[in-house]
Design a protein around this motif. Structure first.
Motif, PDB file in Angstrom:
ATOM      1  N   GLY A  31       0.832  -1.295  -0.087  1.00 27.04           N
ATOM      2  CA  GLY A  31       0.010   0.192   0.117  1.00 27.04           C
ATOM      3  C   GLY A  31       0.965   1.206   0.110  1.00 27.04           C
ATOM      4  N   ALA A  34      -0.374   7.042   2.855  1.00 29.53           N
ATOM      5  CA  ALA A  34       0.224   7.747   3.751  1.00 29.53           C
ATOM      6  C   ALA A  34       0.928   6.924   4.709  1.00 29.53           C
ATOM      7  CB  ALA A  34      -0.967   8.573   4.675  1.00 29.53           C
ATOM      8  N   ALA A  35       0.076   5.931   5.267  1.00 29.57           N
ATOM      9  CA  ALA A  35       0.979   5.157   6.381  1.00 29.57           C
ATOM     10  C   ALA A  35       2.071   4.138   5.881  1.00 29.57           C
ATOM     11  CB  ALA A  35      -0.277   4.054   6.919  1.00 29.57           C
ATOM     12  N   GLU A  56       2.088  -0.849  -4.587  1.00 30.77           N
ATOM     13  CA  GLU A  56       1.026  -0.423  -4.697  1.00 30.77           C
ATOM     14  C   GLU A  56       0.093  -0.751  -5.935  1.00 30.77           C
ATOM     15  OE1 GLU A  56      -0.940   2.424  -3.393  1.00 30.77           O
ATOM     16  OE2 GLU A  56      -2.215   2.104  -4.962  1.00 30.77           O
ATOM     17  N   ARG A  57      -1.258  -0.991  -5.716  1.00 30.96           N
ATOM     18  CA  ARG A  57      -1.938  -1.554  -6.832  1.00 30.96           C
ATOM     19  C   ARG A  57      -2.388  -0.553  -7.845  1.00 30.96           C
ATOM     20  NH1 ARG A  57      -7.779  -2.202  -3.483  1.00 30.96           N
ATOM     21  NH2 ARG A  57      -7.840   0.169  -3.065  1.00 30.96           N
ATOM     22  N   GLY A  69      -8.009  17.026   2.198  1.00 36.45           N
ATOM     23  CA  GLY A  69      -8.112  18.797   2.775  1.00 36.45           C
ATOM     24  C   GLY A  69      -8.398  19.485   1.614  1.00 36.45           C
ATOM     25  N   ASN A  74      -4.768  18.264   5.243  1.00 36.85           N
ATOM     26  CA  ASN A  74      -4.820  18.905   6.730  1.00 36.85           C
ATOM     27  C   ASN A  74      -4.105  17.444   7.204  1.00 36.85           C
ATOM     28  OD1 ASN A  74      -7.838  18.730   9.026  1.00 36.85           O
ATOM     29  ND2 ASN A  74      -5.482  19.342   9.166  1.00 36.85           N
ATOM     30  N   ILE A 158      -1.267  -6.880  -4.282  1.00 36.87           N
ATOM     31  CA  ILE A 158      -0.990  -8.063  -3.298  1.00 36.87           C
ATOM     32  C   ILE A 158      -2.300  -8.710  -2.756  1.00 36.87           C
ATOM     33  CG2 ILE A 158       0.398  -8.855  -1.499  1.00 36.87           C
ATOM     34  CD1 ILE A 158       2.156  -7.740  -3.549  1.00 36.87           C
ATOM     35  N   GLY A 175      -4.875   0.712   3.758  1.00 37.20           N
ATOM     36  CA  GLY A 175      -6.138   1.703   3.982  1.00 37.20           C
ATOM     37  C   GLY A 175      -7.427   1.162   4.015  1.00 37.20           C
ATOM     38  N   GLU A 383      -5.186   2.991   7.992  1.00 33.37           N
ATOM     39  CA  GLU A 383      -6.757   3.095   8.171  1.00 33.37           C
ATOM     40  C   GLU A 383      -7.196   1.489   8.103  1.00 33.37           C
ATOM     41  OE1 GLU A 383      -8.554   6.101   5.813  1.00 33.37           O
ATOM     42  OE2 GLU A 383     -10.328   4.674   6.014  1.00 33.37           O
ATOM     43  N   PHE A 396      -4.767  11.202   9.351  1.00 33.03           N
ATOM     44  CA  PHE A 396      -3.607  11.096   8.988  1.00 33.03           C
ATOM     45  C   PHE A 396      -2.427  11.117   9.989  1.00 33.03           C
ATOM     46  CE2 PHE A 396      -4.407  13.617   4.717  1.00 33.03           C
ATOM     47  CZ  PHE A 396      -4.099  12.383   4.040  1.00 33.03           C
TER      48      PHE A 396
HETATM   49  C1  LIG Z   1     -11.411  12.808  -0.277  1.00 36.49           C
HETATM   50  C2  LIG Z   1     -10.678  12.776   1.139  1.00 36.49           C
HETATM   51  C3  LIG Z   1     -10.123  13.651   1.695  1.00 36.49           C
HETATM   52  C4  LIG Z   1      -9.496  13.573   3.018  1.00 36.49           C
HETATM   53  N1  LIG Z   1      -9.019  14.454   3.859  1.00 36.49           N
HETATM   54  C5  LIG Z   1      -8.198  14.097   4.711  1.00 36.49           C
HETATM   55  C6  LIG Z   1      -7.641  15.187   5.654  1.00 36.49           C
HETATM   56  O1  LIG Z   1      -7.369  16.346   5.288  1.00 36.49           O
HETATM   57  N2  LIG Z   1      -6.977  14.895   6.754  1.00 36.49           N
HETATM   58  C7  LIG Z   1      -6.801  13.696   7.276  1.00 36.49           C
HETATM   59  O2  LIG Z   1      -6.349  13.562   8.265  1.00 36.49           O
HETATM   60  N3  LIG Z   1      -7.488  12.696   6.473  1.00 36.49           N
HETATM   61  C8  LIG Z   1      -8.051  13.036   5.361  1.00 36.49           C
HETATM   62  N4  LIG Z   1      -8.625  12.165   4.661  1.00 36.49           N
HETATM   63  C9  LIG Z   1      -8.564  10.607   5.420  1.00 36.49           C
HETATM   64  C10 LIG Z   1      -7.362   9.895   4.917  1.00 36.49           C
HETATM   65  O3  LIG Z   1      -6.842  10.157   3.484  1.00 36.49           O
HETATM   66  C11 LIG Z   1      -6.890   8.567   5.245  1.00 36.49           C
HETATM   67  O4  LIG Z   1      -7.186   8.207   6.789  1.00 36.49           O
HETATM   68  C12 LIG Z   1      -5.523   8.246   5.273  1.00 36.49           C
HETATM   69  O5  LIG Z   1      -5.130   8.212   3.842  1.00 36.49           O
HETATM   70  C13 LIG Z   1      -5.086   6.402   5.305  1.00 36.49           C
HETATM   71  O6  LIG Z   1      -3.934   6.271   5.018  1.00 36.49           O
HETATM   72  P1  LIG Z   1      -3.779   5.050   4.879  1.00 36.49           P
HETATM   73  O7  LIG Z   1      -2.250   4.811   4.206  1.00 36.49           O
HETATM   74  O8  LIG Z   1      -4.059   3.807   5.746  1.00 36.49           O
HETATM   75  O9  LIG Z   1      -4.602   4.545   3.457  1.00 36.49           O
HETATM   76  P2  LIG Z   1      -4.568   4.985   1.941  1.00 36.49           P
HETATM   77  O10 LIG Z   1      -4.037   6.354   2.034  1.00 36.49           O
HETATM   78  O11 LIG Z   1      -5.972   4.925   1.586  1.00 36.49           O
HETATM   79  O12 LIG Z   1      -3.298   4.148   1.291  1.00 36.49           O
HETATM   80  C14 LIG Z   1      -3.659   2.952   0.919  1.00 36.49           C
HETATM   81  C15 LIG Z   1      -2.922   2.418  -0.313  1.00 36.49           C
HETATM   82  O13 LIG Z   1      -2.853   1.043  -0.432  1.00 36.49           O
HETATM   83  C16 LIG Z   1      -3.240   0.750  -1.779  1.00 36.49           C
HETATM   84  N5  LIG Z   1      -3.785  -0.737  -1.722  1.00 36.49           N
HETATM   85  C17 LIG Z   1      -5.015  -1.205  -1.300  1.00 36.49           C
HETATM   86  N6  LIG Z   1      -4.972  -2.709  -1.290  1.00 36.49           N
HETATM   87  C18 LIG Z   1      -3.815  -2.929  -1.919  1.00 36.49           C
HETATM   88  C19 LIG Z   1      -3.450  -4.264  -2.225  1.00 36.49           C
HETATM   89  N7  LIG Z   1      -4.074  -5.241  -2.071  1.00 36.49           N
HETATM   90  N8  LIG Z   1      -2.251  -4.352  -2.881  1.00 36.49           N
HETATM   91  C20 LIG Z   1      -1.395  -3.013  -2.989  1.00 36.49           C
HETATM   92  N9  LIG Z   1      -1.791  -1.982  -2.788  1.00 36.49           N
HETATM   93  C21 LIG Z   1      -3.131  -1.593  -2.239  1.00 36.49           C
HETATM   94  C22 LIG Z   1      -4.327   1.957  -2.310  1.00 36.49           C
HETATM   95  O14 LIG Z   1      -4.532   1.795  -3.647  1.00 36.49           O
HETATM   96  C23 LIG Z   1      -3.761   3.010  -1.626  1.00 36.49           C
HETATM   97  O15 LIG Z   1      -2.788   3.767  -2.344  1.00 36.49           O
HETATM   98  C24 LIG Z   1      -9.241  12.164   3.393  1.00 36.49           C
HETATM   99  C25 LIG Z   1      -9.935  10.979   2.830  1.00 36.49           C
HETATM  100  C26 LIG Z   1     -10.262  11.292   1.695  1.00 36.49           C
HETATM  101  C27 LIG Z   1     -11.198  10.121   0.887  1.00 36.49           C
END
Ligand SMILES: Cc1cc2nc3c(=O)[nH]c(=O)nc-3n(C[C@H](O)[C@H](O)[C@H](O)COP(=O)(O)OP(=O)(O)OC[C@H]3O[C@@H](n4cnc5c(N)ncnc54)[C@H](O)[C@@H]3O)c2cc1C
Length: 416
Positions: A31, A34-35, A56-57, A69, A74, A158, A175, A383, A396
């Motif tokens: 993935g 962000a994380a 990354e898929r 944001g 944000n 994956i 995520g 997430e 975030f």
């Molecule tokens: C429109 C919008 C605005 C937002 N604004 C804010 C904000 O301003 N402030 C804030 O705190 N939060 C905000 N959020 C929430 C925040 O974006 C998420 O909580 C944060 O991105 C979570 O991070 P993550 O890395 O866990 O997941 P993600 O950022 O969703 O990243 C997960 C990644 O894993 C990839 N993936 C998934 N499954 C697979 C797989 N099987 N194999 C390979 N890759 C895979 C996905 O394509 C993705 O790129 C917003 C969300 C949205 C939708």
């Protein structure tokens, strides 16, 4: 003297061995969000010889960071207004309380500034890049991955941990997933995913005619429950939105899903109790006895909203003078201002939602390291875990804290 030399030599041999060992070690991060990026960069900074690969898929990484944001990202919050973490993390607050001791919001703020992203804290305590542009964060992440030699493989989905059998450590940062079935391949207990942070559809034509009206300090609540949220409320062409509604959707995410997004909703338009509201109306009546009820607004409510409420409550008597309004009429106005009832008729489509409530059960991970209790050397961050926050930079922050915790845990294991 000879002994000192010997001790130094032993230490050197140990360091060389450790470097050799780490050199052979590989971490796969599933993935590129962000994380995933935060974990990868921190891990590589802690254990330079570790081979780190992000899978990354999609064909582009960090897509949510980009649109977050409103394109400004944000990225955290000062937490100055947060008395209790459960207010801002309906799911995961206990775990985050513990993990913030290791890497909290102030550490994240300092980390970004140290990596060249100047930040600014708004009056509402939300933190953004000074550039007001999410690309500042994305560019820094990409530059850091290049500098540190982190490999990024895009277009690779994956869906089985067996695909990564030759990696020493696996980190899942995929995520939020809308369906439990999207997490089956992890073979871990899952809290059923349901949407959070959405707006309410309300089938009320008269209300919809107020589209665009903002009430700065309203309280939305689900009658008969303790679920309530306070803040700005926006009336839209489909119903209600704004921070108060988004927050309520987060607190009530599970019950709303169970009831198929059909529940009563009440709004206290003035965020005051009945006694204070009565006092305000009586004072208006005393000061402006000759004015029409609908022309004199209490608590500086938007005039269109006040006209709507007065007509809803009093009908044609809304055009009466204040002095002609009897006690019963005033009490009815107080009731309506403090508990105006609607029916939620649905939610906005899934793609508009910000986060998912649910995910990998926190009972399945070690609360200090985020390592799986079922499969050693498998970690979770972001997430995908059953952690989610309200709007304001909290989601975030959870991604940074959990990503960093995992990086530290792997670094600790690698050096054992
Ligand atoms: C429109 C919008 C605005 C937002 N604004 C804010 C904000 O301003 N402030 C804030 O705190 N939060 C905000 N959020 C929430 C925040 O974006 C998420 O909580 C944060 O991105 C979570 O991070 P993550 O890395 O866990 O997941 P993600 O950022 O969703 O990243 C997960 C990644 O894993 C990839 N993936 C998934 N499954 C697979 C797989 N099987 N194999 C390979 N890759 C895979 C996905 O394509 C993705 O790129 C917003 C969300 C949205 C939708």
């Amino acid at each position: 003297m000879e002994l000192v030399k010997l001790v130094k030599l032993v230490k050197l041999v140990k360091l060389v061995k450790l470097a050799e060992l780490e050199k052979k070690m590989k971490t796969a991060i599933i993935g590129g969000g962000a994380a995933g990026f935060f974990c990868a960069i921190n891990l590589k900074e802690m254990v330079a010889p570790m081979e780190v690969t992000i899978f990354e898929r999609a064909h582009r990484v960090l897509q949510k960071v980009e649109i977050s944001g409103g394109g400004r990202c944000n990225c955290t919050n000062s937490f100055a207004n947060v008395i209790d973490l459960s207010q801002v993390y309906p799911r995961g607050h206990r775990l985050l309380k513990r993990l913030f001791k290791g890497f909290g919001p102030q550490d994240a703020y300092a980390w970004f500034e140290h990596h060249g992203v100047r930040l600014t804290t708004q009056d509402d305590q939300c933190v953004f890049p000074q550039s007001q542009d999410s690309h500042t964060i994305i560019n820094m992440f990409l530059a850091e991955t290049r500098r540190l030699g982190i490999e990024i493989k895009t277009g690779v989905k994956i869906d089985s941990l067996d695909l990564l059998a030759d990696y020493d450590f696996i980190v899942v940062t995929t995520g939020g997933q809308p369906q439990t079935s999207g997490l089956d391949w992890l073979q871990h207990p899952i809290e059923q995913p349901v949407p959070s942070l959405f707006t309410f559809q309300i089938a009320d034509k008269a209300l919809q005619s107020l589209m665009g009206t903002v009430v700065e300090d309203a309280t939305a609540f689900i009658p008969g429950t303790k679920l309530r949220a306070n803040g700005p409320l926006l009336i839209t062409h489909w119903g209600m939105s704004g921070p108060a509604i988004l927050r309520l959707s987060s607190y009530a995410a599970r019950i709303l899903a169970e009831k198929d997004y059909r529940l009563p909703l009440a709004v206290n338009w003035v965020s005051r109790n009945e006694a204070d509201t009565l006092e305000e109306l009586l004072s208006l009546q005393a000061k402006h006895p000759q004015k029409q009820v609908q022309s004199m607004r209490p608590f500086a409510l938007p005039s269109r909203l006040w006209t709507y409420l007065a007509e809803k409550c009093l009908g044609e008597r809304a055009t009466y003078r204040w002095q002609d309004l009897n006690k019963k009429g005033i009490n009815r106005l107080v009731n309506l201002l403090c508990c105006d009832q609607y029916q939620i008729a649905g939610r906005a489509p899934f793609k508009d939602e910000f986060v998912t409530c649910g995910g990998v059960s926190l009972s399945a991970v070690n609360a200090s390291t985020l390592e799986s209790k079922l499969r050693p050397r498998l970690y979770f961050a972001g997430e995908v875990l059953d952690i989610d926050g309200v709007t304001g930079g909290f989601n975030f922050q959870a991604a940074w804290t959990t990503g960093r915790t995992v990086a530290q845990s792997i670094a600790d294991q690698a050096s054992q």
